[in-house]
Design a protein around this motif. Structure first.
Motif, PDB file in Angstrom:
ATOM      1  N   ILE A 142       3.845   9.544  21.626  1.00  0.00           N
ATOM      2  CA  ILE A 142       5.131  10.233  21.543  1.00  0.00           C
ATOM      3  C   ILE A 142       6.013   9.905  22.740  1.00  0.00           C
ATOM      4  N   HIS A 143       5.556  10.228  23.945  1.00  0.00           N
ATOM      5  CA  HIS A 143       6.444   9.988  25.088  1.00  0.00           C
ATOM      6  C   HIS A 143       5.650   9.919  26.397  1.00  0.00           C
ATOM      7  N   PRO A 144       5.219   8.731  26.791  1.00  0.00           N
ATOM      8  CA  PRO A 144       4.498   8.597  28.060  1.00  0.00           C
ATOM      9  C   PRO A 144       5.403   8.657  29.289  1.00  0.00           C
ATOM     10  N   VAL A 145       6.731   8.693  29.098  1.00  0.00           N
ATOM     11  CA  VAL A 145       7.761   8.814  30.134  1.00  0.00           C
ATOM     12  C   VAL A 145       7.973   7.466  30.835  1.00  0.00           C
ATOM     13  N   PHE A 146       9.148   6.892  30.600  1.00  0.00           N
ATOM     14  CA  PHE A 146       9.425   5.538  31.096  1.00  0.00           C
ATOM     15  C   PHE A 146       9.340   5.415  32.619  1.00  0.00           C
ATOM     16  N   PRO A 147       9.773   6.415  33.420  1.00  0.00           N
ATOM     17  CA  PRO A 147       9.586   6.282  34.874  1.00  0.00           C
ATOM     18  C   PRO A 147       8.129   6.261  35.318  1.00  0.00           C
ATOM     19  N   VAL A 148       7.201   6.567  34.402  1.00  0.00           N
ATOM     20  CA  VAL A 148       5.774   6.509  34.738  1.00  0.00           C
ATOM     21  C   VAL A 148       5.156   5.209  34.228  1.00  0.00           C
ATOM     22  N   THR A 149       5.310   4.944  32.917  1.00  0.00           N
ATOM     23  CA  THR A 149       4.786   3.710  32.320  1.00  0.00           C
ATOM     24  C   THR A 149       5.803   3.154  31.324  1.00  0.00           C
ATOM     25  N   MET A 150       5.817   1.848  31.189  1.00  0.00           N
ATOM     26  CA  MET A 150       6.768   1.205  30.283  1.00  0.00           C
ATOM     27  C   MET A 150       6.283   1.254  28.839  1.00  0.00           C
ATOM     28  N   TYR A 151       7.216   1.049  27.923  1.00  0.00           N
ATOM     29  CA  TYR A 151       6.891   0.778  26.524  1.00  0.00           C
ATOM     30  C   TYR A 151       7.955  -0.161  25.985  1.00  0.00           C
ATOM     31  N   GLU A 152       7.553  -0.925  24.975  1.00  0.00           N
ATOM     32  CA  GLU A 152       8.331  -2.083  24.547  1.00  0.00           C
ATOM     33  C   GLU A 152       9.694  -1.721  23.953  1.00  0.00           C
ATOM     34  N   SER A 153       9.749  -0.626  23.184  1.00  0.00           N
ATOM     35  CA  SER A 153      10.999  -0.315  22.479  1.00  0.00           C
ATOM     36  C   SER A 153      12.160  -0.050  23.435  1.00  0.00           C
ATOM     37  N   TYR A 154      11.879   0.531  24.604  1.00  0.00           N
ATOM     38  CA  TYR A 154      12.917   0.777  25.604  1.00  0.00           C
ATOM     39  C   TYR A 154      13.547  -0.556  26.026  1.00  0.00           C
ATOM     40  N   ILE A 155      12.710  -1.521  26.349  1.00  0.00           N
ATOM     41  CA  ILE A 155      13.195  -2.833  26.797  1.00  0.00           C
ATOM     42  C   ILE A 155      13.915  -3.545  25.664  1.00  0.00           C
ATOM     43  N   GLN A 156      13.365  -3.477  24.461  1.00  0.00           N
ATOM     44  CA  GLN A 156      13.973  -4.164  23.322  1.00  0.00           C
ATOM     45  C   GLN A 156      15.368  -3.629  23.010  1.00  0.00           C
ATOM     46  N   LEU A 157      15.522  -2.293  23.042  1.00  0.00           N
ATOM     47  CA  LEU A 157      16.828  -1.720  22.750  1.00  0.00           C
ATOM     48  C   LEU A 157      17.821  -2.024  23.875  1.00  0.00           C
ATOM     49  N   ALA A 158      17.342  -2.001  25.117  1.00  0.00           N
ATOM     50  CA  ALA A 158      18.215  -2.364  26.243  1.00  0.00           C
ATOM     51  C   ALA A 158      18.701  -3.803  26.086  1.00  0.00           C
ATOM     52  N   GLU A 159      17.802  -4.705  25.751  1.00  0.00           N
ATOM     53  CA  GLU A 159      18.191  -6.110  25.558  1.00  0.00           C
ATOM     54  C   GLU A 159      19.225  -6.241  24.442  1.00  0.00           C
ATOM     55  N   LYS A 160      19.014  -5.480  23.369  1.00  0.00           N
ATOM     56  CA  LYS A 160      19.915  -5.543  22.221  1.00  0.00           C
ATOM     57  C   LYS A 160      21.316  -5.051  22.608  1.00  0.00           C
ATOM     58  N   LEU A 161      21.386  -3.920  23.284  1.00  0.00           N
ATOM     59  CA  LEU A 161      22.687  -3.390  23.684  1.00  0.00           C
ATOM     60  C   LEU A 161      23.368  -4.289  24.715  1.00  0.00           C
ATOM     61  N   ASN A 162      22.586  -4.886  25.590  1.00  0.00           N
ATOM     62  CA  ASN A 162      23.160  -5.807  26.577  1.00  0.00           C
ATOM     63  C   ASN A 162      23.852  -6.985  25.893  1.00  0.00           C
ATOM     64  N   ARG A 163      23.343  -7.369  24.725  1.00  0.00           N
ATOM     65  CA  ARG A 163      23.978  -8.462  23.972  1.00  0.00           C
ATOM     66  C   ARG A 163      25.191  -7.967  23.181  1.00  0.00           C
ATOM     67  N   LEU A 164      25.112  -6.756  22.632  1.00  0.00           N
ATOM     68  CA  LEU A 164      26.110  -6.302  21.671  1.00  0.00           C
ATOM     69  C   LEU A 164      27.310  -5.584  22.276  1.00  0.00           C
ATOM     70  N   VAL A 165      27.111  -4.837  23.335  1.00  0.00           N
ATOM     71  CA  VAL A 165      28.219  -4.108  23.958  1.00  0.00           C
ATOM     72  C   VAL A 165      29.247  -5.116  24.466  1.00  0.00           C
ATOM     73  N   PRO A 166      30.539  -4.888  24.204  1.00  0.00           N
ATOM     74  CA  PRO A 166      31.561  -5.852  24.615  1.00  0.00           C
ATOM     75  C   PRO A 166      31.503  -6.173  26.107  1.00  0.00           C
ATOM     76  N   GLY A 167      31.639  -7.465  26.403  1.00  0.00           N
ATOM     77  CA  GLY A 167      31.618  -7.909  27.791  1.00  0.00           C
ATOM     78  C   GLY A 167      30.928  -9.253  27.927  1.00  0.00           C
ATOM     79  N   THR A 168      31.669 -10.247  28.404  1.00  0.00           N
ATOM     80  CA  THR A 168      31.103 -11.600  28.573  1.00  0.00           C
ATOM     81  C   THR A 168      30.546 -11.738  29.979  1.00  0.00           C
ATOM     82  N   PHE A 169      29.609 -10.872  30.322  1.00  0.00           N
ATOM     83  CA  PHE A 169      28.986 -10.877  31.647  1.00  0.00           C
ATOM     84  C   PHE A 169      27.582 -10.305  31.501  1.00  0.00           C
ATOM     85  N   PRO A 170      26.687 -10.588  32.452  1.00  0.00           N
ATOM     86  CA  PRO A 170      25.333 -10.014  32.395  1.00  0.00           C
ATOM     87  C   PRO A 170      25.397  -8.499  32.442  1.00  0.00           C
TER      88      PRO A 170
END
Length: 440
Positions: free
Chosen positions: A85-113
């Protein structure tokens, strides 16, 4: 046979019983606009505890762009619950957090990292965007707009440009927050974009040095403020001011994001890239989640542990967020939003002499109700009556606007043409009935 089913008076006996319990158990400060108890919902339809079925044109105030109970999202949520359910990201990572961050980094307007942090709510997203902008610039000042809405925490209340219902009696507000006018073409058509932009310069001359301003916080379309749409010239002018004075441009896309306006994000309508974008509401189909996505160097300015949240970015929210973006793309919900908006505007354009203006972009529509088209005097009493008569006849709508005289339509983007047509027929009938009465 239609989709609306009314079997009892509204609210029905079971909803009334729940309403009485609610009054005893829940504080007055939490509002519930429609006095029905929901038993089930799917797509754009809601069934209450008494067996009545409603067509939902409120869409959870913009939270349900992909509808109630979307099957694909329910499926991935069940799969996630079988894992953890929720191991808490500041304690341990999980893949979906990183995957969604990567997706939004590509989709949100802005031609910069870009980089992304996940949180719990739109207000928490706004709070963190302010923290990041202040840390990056080393400045305290924040500028927001009249009639804006950014949340109910102390910082977001301070940013909000409306007193009644949000700020009255809760002061003092946060310091170093300043307000400037936001365009309102219907009520202020004589004021040019140039004059509105000059209000920033007056502020800089009389109230705050621009070198002390960290950020300008802007809704690309004001939601609570009345579904007001600025011009591209104005939005580009704000961007230019930010560039001129080294101010961070923050776009509050909490209500406008995720295909609501006919683009994935509303800033795309203006061809303007914000430095930081705040997202929530429809990001995860109703699972609590918010995101702050921005330029990588800005987002990296806080040191480790200076940003954080225990429950934010939960695996359930992140996995739902990934599926929401997949649904929007596969079902082409941006185009669908435009079609919905076109149908609403066309259908209601001449339905009542009390309609001063129908405005908005995509499926984010506001209908301003006035007593007289010449004087444009707001008619909030009629709007309250319209809302009541609509839900009594099976259609759920909301209000907005600085004067409480705007009908706000945010239907799920998965609503069918037949459902939308039936809902608009009810709204037309209500408007026509009030037209004949000539008063509320």
């Amino acid at each position: 046979m239609g989709f609306i089913e009314i079997k009892t008076t509204i609210p029905g006996p079971r909803s009334l019983d729940l309403w009485k319990k609610r009054k005893d158990a829940v504080p007055n400060g939490i509002s519930t606009n429609i006095p029905i108890g929901v038993s089930e919902a799917s797509g754009a339809l809601i069934r209450d505890m008494d067996g009545n079925c409603f067509i939902d044109l409120a869409g959870g105030i913009g939270t349900l762009n992909v509808g109630h109970l979307p099957p694909g999202i329910v499926e991935v949520l069940k799969e996630q619950l079988d894992c953890f359910i929720h191991p808490v990201f500041p304690v341990t990572m999980y893949e979906s957090y990183i995957q969604l961050a990567e997706k939004l980094n590509r989709l949100v307007p802005g031609t910069f990292p870009k980089k992304t942090i996940f949180l719990n709510s739109g207000a928490e997203g706004v709070e963190n965007a302010i923290k990041i902008a202040r840390r990056f610039t080393g400045r305290p000042g924040i500028i927001s707009f009249e009639r804006s809405f950014h949340g109910r925490t102390f910082m977001t209340m301070s940013l909000t440009g409306k007193v009644k219902d949000f700020k009255q009696g809760f002061g003092p507000m946060a310091t170093d927050v300043y307000k400037v006018p936001y365009p309102y073409p219907y009520r202020d058509e004589q004021t040019t974009d140039e004059e509105l932009l000059n209000s920033f310069h007056r502020l800089f001359q009389t109230t705050v040095d621009p070198r002390d301003v960290a950020a300008i916080m802007m809704e690309p379309v004001q939601g609570e403020g009345g579904l007001v749409v600025p011009s591209a010239t104005f939005v580009k002018g704000v961007r230019k001011l930010c560039d001129q004075f080294g101010i961070v441009f923050i776009a509050d896309e909490v209500q406008t994001g995720f295909a609501r306006t006919g683009k994935l994000f509303a800033m795309e309508h203006f061809d303007v890239e914000a430095d930081i974008t705040v997202l929530s509401k429809s990001i995860a189909a109703g699972i609590p989640l918010a995101a702050v996505t921005g330029k990588a160097d800005i987002m990296d300015s806080p040191k480790q542990k200076e940003l954080g949240t225990t429950l934010g970015g939960s695996p359930l929210g992140c996995i739902a967020g990934l599926k929401v973006l997949e649904m929007i793309e596969k079902e082409n919900l941006t185009d669908r939003a435009n079609l919905i908006g076109q149908q609403i505007k066309k259908r209601l354009a001449h339905s009542s002499s009390f309609i001063g203006e129908i405005r908005g972009i995509g499926a984010m529509i506001g209908i301003e109700i006035v007593k007289d088209k010449d004087t444009m005097e707001p008619y909030p009493e009629m709007v309250k009556d319209i809302v009541k008569k609509c839900y009594e006849n099976g259609v759920i709508i909301l209000t907005a606007g600085a004067y409480g005289n705007v009908i706000r339509l945010l239907p799920p983007l998965v609503i069918t043409d037949a459902e939308l047509s039936e809902a608009l027929a009810v709204l037309e009938s209500v408007l026509s009935g009030l037209e004949k009465e000539g008063n509320c």
